[in-house]
Design a protein around this motif. Structure first.
Motif: not given
Ligand SMILES: [Cu+2]
Length: 414
Positions: A132, A27, A130, A24-25
């Motif tokens: 978005h 977020e 992931h 993921a990032h």
């Molecule tokens: Cu993400």
């Protein structure tokens, strides 16, 4: 010494290996006021979550720009629509905002209005990514929509991005197109720079020059030969710049410069049925992980409306007793963003046209903590925002913005 080097190499390898496992990032690290009061994404749909390298899939959806936009975030005057992935694991082939090509940034998006996006993406690097949708706002940065894991299978080296230019030139792979030119030019300029530097480095350097300066004999510092060499290098640079330009224009007579202007697009038509929501009180029960809202909802439309969903920061709290709301959940929507306990209402009876009804809304789930959304309690601007989705018996959906100040409580309020 050798041992130290081996240790250092081991630390580097461990660090790189550790980073490659990051998922993921971050977020969730974004402040809750950014996630609950700026862009609310809805109807987000991933056409596929398992793709092969070079296989295309679509990411579509809508978003509402919240009327109660926080002061700390630059308004969406210049925005760029994009997708976010962990590195270049996907290629973005096409992007549209309200049907218009979105190669460039858009200017003047309106608060309180909805927009629709569509992106055509293509698998590039194998692995689980992931992905978005994201809206980047000049002055604030990217605001991300719901992230879904997309599995990309196949071989990385088999990825190719062929295109045909407007002049009919067939490019087999855009990834490597013109690479030899770019490398060649870098090497040519490096050679000129290295020659120029070595010419001066071969001369007596700092101290002797300083001593000459102290003696007031600057005339000794630059000889006639130095001036000659300077003129020759200047001539080489000019020939390379103009020669390169003439050659490039001869090879590619038709070219389009990078487009830097801003586009404008009208928002989607405003929803005809209108709902007004007044938040009388909003509390967040910290131990109970529950947001409780006392609301006053006025139905200004012509159909009775039932509350189906509360969505904020991409998390969906659904009224599980309303089939039409449950049917609105796309199978491709990330499951971790759907609150398991759903939305609890003090009254399930529809709000009739013209009626103003007080409804207590309760959204309880550990997802508040998991998504790090409770830090709004320690913000200087402790406000929340979200969209309430209401449904008419004919299936028509009305989306209304709600929000206001929120107070933390540590015991259950009756
Ligand atoms: Cu993400």
């Amino acid at each position: 010494m050798l041992l130290k080097l081996i240790k250092f190499a081991a630390v580097c390898v461990a660090f790189i290996a550790g980073v490659s496992h990051a998922a993921a990032h971050g977020e969730r690290a974004q402040e809750p006021y950014l996630r609950t009061r700026t862009v609310q994404f809805y109807d987000v749909h991933f056409s596929k979550t398992d793709v092969k390298v070079n296989e295309r899939f679509e990411l579509t959806g809508k978003f509402r720009l919240m009327q109660d936009w926080p002061d700390a975030v630059t308004p969406p005057d210049i925005v760029f629509l994009s997708s976010i992935s962990p590195g270049p694991t996907i290629a973005r082939v096409e992007t549209y905002l309200n049907g218009e090509p979105a190669r460039q940034s858009f200017a003047g998006l309106e608060l309180g209005r909805d927009y629709e996006f569509r992106m055509v993406l293509e698998g590039r690097t194998p692995g689980s990514s992931h992905i978005h949708p994201s809206i980047s706002i000049k002055g604030s940065g990217p605001l991300v929509g719901p992230g879904q894991w997309v599995n990309i299978s196949g071989e990385a080296h088999s990825f190719a991005f062929p295109i045909k230019t407007m002049t009919g030139l067939q490019i087999e792979d855009l990834q490597t197109f013109g690479l030899a030119h770019a490398v060649g030019w870098h090497l040519a300029w490096l050679a000129v720079a290295a020659a120029w530097l070595s010419f001066w480095l071969a001369r007596p350097l700092i101290l002797p020059r300083w001593l000459v300066l102290q003696k007031g004999r600057e005339d000794l510092l630059i000889s006639l030969r130095d001036t000659g060499a300077g003129i020759i290098v200047a001539a080489i640079v000019l020939v390379m710049v103009f020669g390169g330009y003439v050659r490039a224009s001869a090879e590619y007579p038709y070219n389009v410069p990078l487009q830097s202007g801003l586009n404008r697009v009208a928002p989607l038509p405003a929803s005809p049925a209108y709902v007004e929501i007044k938040v009388i009180s909003a509390t967040y029960d910290v131990p109970g992980r529950s947001m409780r809202l006392a609301t006053q909802i006025t139905n200004k439309g012509s159909e009775p409306l039932s509350i189906g969903e509360l969505t904020t920061a991409n998390i969906r709290f659904l009224n599980q007793s309303l089939p039409v709301a449950m049917a609105d959940v796309d199978p491709s929507y990330p499951r971790d963003l759907i609150a398991r306990t759903g939305l609890k209402l003090s009254s399930d009876t529809p709000i009739n046209p013209g009626e103003t009804k007080e409804v207590r809304v309760e959204a309880t789930d550990a997802v508040w903590e998991l998504e790090r959304l409770v830090s709004f309690l320690t913000d200087v601007d402790s406000k929340f925002g979200g969209l309430l989705l209401l449904y008419a018996p004919n299936g028509e959906r009305v989306i209304a913005e709600m929000g206001g100040p929120i107070v933390p409580v540590f015991t259950e309020l009756k």
